[in-house]
Design an enzyme around this catalytic site. Structure first.
Site, mmCIF file in Angstrom:
data_model
loop_
_atom_site.group_PDB
_atom_site.id
_atom_site.type_symbol
_atom_site.label_atom_id
_atom_site.label_comp_id
_atom_site.label_asym_id
_atom_site.label_seq_id
_atom_site.Cartn_x
_atom_site.Cartn_y
_atom_site.Cartn_z
ATOM 1 N N ASP A 101 0.798 -1.233 0.000
ATOM 2 C CA ASP A 101 0.000 0.000 0.000
ATOM 3 C C ASP A 101 0.830 1.283 0.000
ATOM 4 O O ASP A 101 0.428 2.298 -0.538
ATOM 5 C CB ASP A 101 -0.951 0.013 1.210
ATOM 6 C CG ASP A 101 -0.232 -0.256 2.528
ATOM 7 O OD1 ASP A 101 1.004 -0.385 2.523
ATOM 8 O OD2 ASP A 101 -0.906 -0.342 3.566
ATOM 9 N N HIS A 102 2.035 1.232 0.595
ATOM 10 C CA HIS A 102 2.798 2.472 0.763
ATOM 11 C C HIS A 102 3.585 2.876 -0.477
ATOM 12 O O HIS A 102 4.015 4.013 -0.587
ATOM 13 C CB HIS A 102 3.773 2.339 1.937
ATOM 14 C CG HIS A 102 3.128 2.496 3.275
ATOM 15 N ND1 HIS A 102 2.172 1.635 3.733
ATOM 16 C CD2 HIS A 102 3.302 3.423 4.254
ATOM 17 C CE1 HIS A 102 1.789 2.017 4.943
ATOM 18 N NE2 HIS A 102 2.455 3.096 5.280
ATOM 19 N N ASP A 166 3.363 -0.968 11.667
ATOM 20 C CA ASP A 166 2.906 0.349 11.242
ATOM 21 C C ASP A 166 2.213 0.953 12.448
ATOM 22 O O ASP A 166 1.460 0.265 13.144
ATOM 23 C CB ASP A 166 1.921 0.220 10.078
ATOM 24 C CG ASP A 166 1.606 1.580 9.489
ATOM 25 O OD1 ASP A 166 2.151 1.909 8.422
ATOM 26 O OD2 ASP A 166 0.831 2.332 10.113
ATOM 27 N N ARG A 456 -1.490 12.586 9.765
ATOM 28 C CA ARG A 456 -0.262 13.319 10.081
ATOM 29 C C ARG A 456 -0.096 14.520 9.165
ATOM 30 O O ARG A 456 -0.437 14.456 7.987
ATOM 31 C CB ARG A 456 0.956 12.402 9.915
ATOM 32 C CG ARG A 456 0.872 11.268 10.878
ATOM 33 C CD ARG A 456 2.192 10.559 11.088
ATOM 34 N NE ARG A 456 2.008 9.733 12.255
ATOM 35 C CZ ARG A 456 2.426 8.484 12.381
ATOM 36 N NH1 ARG A 456 3.119 7.927 11.424
ATOM 37 N NH2 ARG A 456 2.185 7.821 13.477
ATOM 38 N N SER A 651 6.035 7.437 13.064
ATOM 39 C CA SER A 651 6.012 6.121 12.420
ATOM 40 C C SER A 651 6.677 5.029 13.244
ATOM 41 O O SER A 651 7.503 5.277 14.121
ATOM 42 C CB SER A 651 6.736 6.257 11.082
ATOM 43 O OG SER A 651 7.127 5.014 10.595
ATOM 44 N N ARG A 653 8.585 2.927 11.658
ATOM 45 C CA ARG A 653 9.689 2.495 10.790
ATOM 46 C C ARG A 653 10.982 2.301 11.587
ATOM 47 O O ARG A 653 11.520 3.237 12.174
ATOM 48 C CB ARG A 653 9.883 3.495 9.633
ATOM 49 C CG ARG A 653 10.211 4.904 10.042
ATOM 50 C CD ARG A 653 10.153 5.877 8.857
ATOM 51 N NE ARG A 653 8.777 6.199 8.516
ATOM 52 C CZ ARG A 653 8.338 7.405 8.138
ATOM 53 N NH1 ARG A 653 9.186 8.405 8.004
ATOM 54 N NH2 ARG A 653 7.069 7.610 7.870
HETATM 55 C C1 MIC Z 1 3.045 6.573 8.542
HETATM 56 O O1 MIC Z 1 1.828 6.806 8.607
HETATM 57 O O2 MIC Z 1 3.917 7.365 8.946
HETATM 58 C C2 MIC Z 1 3.497 5.258 7.975
HETATM 59 C C3 MIC Z 1 4.167 5.519 6.710
HETATM 60 O O3 MIC Z 1 2.395 4.432 7.715
HETATM 61 C C4 MIC Z 1 4.432 4.599 8.992
HETATM 62 C C5 MIC Z 1 5.084 3.373 8.525
HETATM 63 C C6 MIC Z 1 6.273 3.576 7.644
HETATM 64 O O4 MIC Z 1 7.048 4.489 7.845
HETATM 65 O O5 MIC Z 1 6.448 2.734 6.766
HETATM 66 C C7 MIC Z 1 3.784 4.294 10.331
HETATM 67 O O6 MIC Z 1 2.830 4.926 10.695
HETATM 68 O O7 MIC Z 1 4.295 3.450 11.089
HETATM 69 FE FE1 SF4 Z 2 -0.757 4.824 4.991
HETATM 70 FE FE2 SF4 Z 2 0.266 5.553 7.360
HETATM 71 FE FE3 SF4 Z 2 -1.128 7.268 5.860
HETATM 72 FE FE4 SF4 Z 2 -2.369 5.294 6.999
HETATM 73 S S1 SF4 Z 2 -1.330 6.958 8.058
HETATM 74 S S2 SF4 Z 2 -2.669 5.976 4.895
HETATM 75 S S3 SF4 Z 2 -0.851 3.646 6.892
HETATM 76 S S4 SF4 Z 2 0.836 6.338 5.361
#
Ligand code: MIC
Ligand code: SF4
Length: 763
Positions: A101-102, A166, A456, A651, A653
């Site tokens: 998805d990312h 995640d 975010r 995140s 990550r």
């Molecule tokens: C996000 O919303 O910041 C992400 C991208 O989904 C991250 C995961 C990532 O960095 O791959 C998260 O929320 O953990």
């Molecule tokens: Fe994707 Fe993270 Fe955004 Fe949700 S908050 S849509 S998991 S990047």
């Protein structure tokens, strides 16, 4: 029928959880000696030891848990699975899924974007699919949807416990789970059949009085909670929602609230089992789960005494009256800066926020339910009815193919198309910076305002432009604002002038909790793994720029912690987006050395307030953070990163820990940490430390050298002392605290948690 299944996945596992639950919860209640919250029931019924034999102190004791399942998304799964391949196991020990998805960039629209992603990231998708096939992992291909929406539709179940790589895994709290975001190394523990460790959380109770109505949506509840708790107020706590406002809300609305709970740092959020969950389970072809849950319903919510006198059972209680709650917009640059819509005009003027809204974006993992979309569509419909013209650009990112297919069938996509909307692929897209808004000109993009229904809004997050001010609101409010084109448009009181010069007002949004004709889909996007994957070959090309097999980290020795240099003293907010940016860098999430080239490039240097511009103490010259760090590495000199509060917010990550580790950073010393990031640093065998005296942050200077004087005595509950030698030869002794228990100290001593697992499996 929802694609390949007519009943729930893993129903036997779910039945097993329910079969054990009664005895375990009853025993826990006896030990604790008082009525239990829902959170405690789920935690105590998922202990690694089985039937509880002792009680745990909230916020103090580390506890071993046995989660029921694991979910990973493509951008974090690569690192998680590269590590899992080292664990020496033929198959995952609990049901696990991977979701693509990312890595799908939003540019033109769903079809073309998906095609392009399948081409550009084909190597990574193939890798994930073959590893999934090999180890018995369910695979959701690109276009199937965003991990959390797919989990809610298929896997989440009341009273269950899951972890996911995640931070928004917490979304499944909308179906009454305890679902927790973790780094990949934590997921490896559970996939390898080991216990998963967490400090027993504190409990925050949120009583929702009254009912939502009119323009107010579930999103406004969490925007208000973020206002009250701030981005770090939920750290180390589970938020449990209850009250009339909770039970009267849809299941997907509850999901939205839990999802964005990640933005207050909460370990997770959850709701007690109720009719809305029953309806949602049946609506998504899981009558079998609903029937089973009904049988143990009393265990799937708190004991009645708890919600009657919550202050006796929770560490903190918040009350929100939904009947008087206004729609809010949170932002810019932080999700906890909250402005009720009636005050936006004033706030925007006072802060000089551009009032003209360029783009309204709805959807994402947290706000793309059928209910959200149908309510937003009811506003879009009024554009032609009232002879209006939509002023801002408008985009939709559906959370799953199931929702997308159904909303197309029901005419909503057409309604949005009529107001000039772009429908992006069922993926993260603009929410994670995979939005090609400016081509290669993002860095110097113009100052502008956007509104979205995502989670975010950190700087550069959506489009890479540091000058974009992003505000978070409900899909309804975002749609109304996009129609009006103004940030301070209050649909409750304000009118618009239509094409014929008449003054018109938008009617309140209306929608459906669930599709009146049921969900439908042609191909939900699921690929089942082989029964026996032992002959599947996982290929990683040695010259790949996207994937790199991992080499184990070597332990950080006591000697190397003497004569260390300062890499950067970060000023202010330093989220995981600042430490390891997403967007274009997502490309390298499976290649540690390549992605390390973005290490801390977003962090602001406290000495010159610039990003990616730090002093190399060996040459006296200034340069980028990764280059400077590589220069220290070449000389075998370890370094330290210093930071402010809530360091590593955002995140899950683990790249934000693995990259500095790979480049030779040995310690991170900050005023406070976000939970997942602190664990990620520990897992990778680094030192995650906090100032015992916050003001010591001010003592750190640009040319400092650091000596860990008592590292040989590293032990639980014993502070560590650092001798900081300044340029003029003067010294400061700085006391630092840590939260390492004995096994975590072993991770440090062995080089990483993975090294410990490997050693155990080899023995
Ligand atoms: C996000 O919303 O910041 C992400 C991208 O989904 C991250 C995961 C990532 O960095 O791959 C998260 O929320 O953990
Ligand atoms: Fe994707 Fe993270 Fe955004 Fe949700 S908050 S849509 S998991 S990047």
């Amino acid at each position: 029928m929802i694609n390949q299944r007519t009943m729930a996945f893993d129903i036997d596992m779910i039945k097993g959880v329910y079969a054990r639950m009664g005895e375990r919860v009853d025993k826990a209640r006896e030990l604790v000696g008082k009525p239990l919250t829902l959170s405690e029931k789920i935690l105590y019924s998922h202990l690694w030891e089985g039937i509880p034999s002792t009680t745990f102190r909230r916020g103090k004791d580390y506890v071993d848990f046995a989660p029921d399942r694991v979910a990973c998304q493509d951008a974090t799964a690569q690192m998680a699975l590269l590590q899992f391949m080292h664990a020496g196991k033929p198959k995952v020990a609990v049901p696990t899924t991977v979701h693509c998805d990312h890595l799908i960039q939003a540019k033109v629209g769903a079809e073309a974007d998906l095609k392009r992603a399948n081409k550009t990231s084909n190597e990574v998708f193939d890798f994930l699919e073959s590893v999934s096939n090999k180890y018995g992992i369910g695979f959701w291909k690109p276009g199937a949807g965003i991990i959390h929406q797919v989990v809610l539709e298929n896997y989440a179940f009341p009273g269950g416990m899951m972890i996911g790589t995640d931070s928004h895994t917490v979304n499944a709290g909308g179906l009454g789970m305890v679902a927790i975001g973790v780094g990949g190394a934590d997921a490896v523990d559970v996939m390898a059949g080991m216990a998963w460790e967490l400090k027993f959380p504190k409990l925050i109770g949120v009583k929702l009085k009254g009912k939502l109505s009119g323009w107010t949506a579930p999103k406004d509840v969490i925007l208000k909670v973020a206002d009250i708790l701030t981005v770090k107020g939920g750290t180390g706590a589970i938020i449990e929602y209850f009250g009339e406002g909770a039970t009267s809300m849809s299941c997907t609305g509850k999901g939205t609230i839990c999802n964005m709970g990640a933005e207050v740092g909460a370990t997770t959020s959850t709701f007690g089992y109720d009719d809305s969950m029953d309806r949602y389970l049946r609506g998504t072809d899981r009558a079998d789960v609903a029937d089973e849950a009904k049988k143990v319903a009393e265990y799937l919510t708190a004991d009645p005494e708890v919600y009657q006198a919550p202050e006796k059972y929770f560490d903190q209680v918040i009350e929100i009256d939904l009947s008087t709650l206004e729609p809010h917009l949170n932002g810019p640059f932080t999700p906890d800066l909250s402005t009720p819509i009636s005050k936006m005009s004033e706030a925007a003027k006072a802060n000089d926020w551009p009032l003209n809204v360029e783009v309204g974006l709805i959807g994402s993992c947290t706000n793309s339910s059928y209910e959200d979309i149908s309510r937003a569509a009811s506003l879009a419909k009024q554009v032609s009815e009232k002879k209006l013209k939509t002023k801002s650009k408008f985009t939709i990112t559906p959370g799953s193919e199931l929702v997308r297919y159904t909303i197309e069938r029901d005419g909503f996509i057409k309604t949005f198309n009529n107001i000039g909307a772009t429908v992006f692929a069922n993926a993260c897209g603009p929410c994670i910076g995979m939005w090609d808004r400016y081509g290669d000109k993002a860095a110097n993009g113009p100052r502008n305002t956007i509104v979205h229904s995502f989670n975010r809004n950190f700087a550069k997050r959506a489009d890479g432009n540091p000058n974009t001010l992003a505000f978070v609101g409900s899909p309804e409010l975002v749609t109304a604002i996009a129609i009006a084109g103004r940030l301070d448009f209050n649909p409750i009181t304000d009118t618009l002038i239509n094409e014929e010069g008449q003054e018109v007002k938008l009617d309140e949004p209306r929608g459906y909790e669930l599709p009146p004709e049921g969900f439908a889909v042609e191909d939900a996007g699921y690929v089942a793994p082989r029964e026996d994957g032992s002959s599947v070959n996982v290929k990683v090309a040695s010259d790949s720029e996207r994937l790199q097999l991992l080499a184990p980290f070597t332990p950080i020795t006591n000697e190397s912690l003497q004569g260390m240099k300062l890499l950067i003293k970060a000023f202010g907010k330093c989220t995981t987006d600042h430490i390891s940016m997403a967007g274009p860098w997502l490309r390298y999430r499976g290649h540690l050395d390549n992605i390390a080239n973005n290490t801390l490039i977003g962090a602001v240097n406290a000495f010159n307030k610039k990003t990616n511009f730090v002093k190399n103490q060996l040459t006296g010259e200034y340069g980028g953070v990764p280059d400077t760090q590589r220069a220290y590495k070449a000389k075998g000199i370890k370094t330290i990163v210093v930071g402010d509060h809530n360091y590593g917010e955002g995140s899950s990550r683990e790249h934000a820990a693995m990259q500095p580790r790979h480049l030779g950073v040995a310690a991170v010393l900050v005023k406070s940490f976000a939970r997942i990031h602190e664990t990620n640093l520990k897992k990778q065998g680094m030192l995650a430390l906090t100032f015992a005296n916050e003001n010591d942050y001010d003592k750190i200077q640009e040319d400092d050298t650091f000596n860990f004087v008592d590292i040989q005595d590293f032990a639980p509950d014993v502070p560590l002392t650092i001798e900081v030698v300044h340029k003029d030869g003067s010294k400061d002794m700085i006391k630092t605290n840590h939260t390492y228990n004995a096994p975590q100290i072993a991770w440090f001593r062995e080089g990483s948690a993975l090294n410990v697992i490997k050693k155990e499996n080899a023995a």
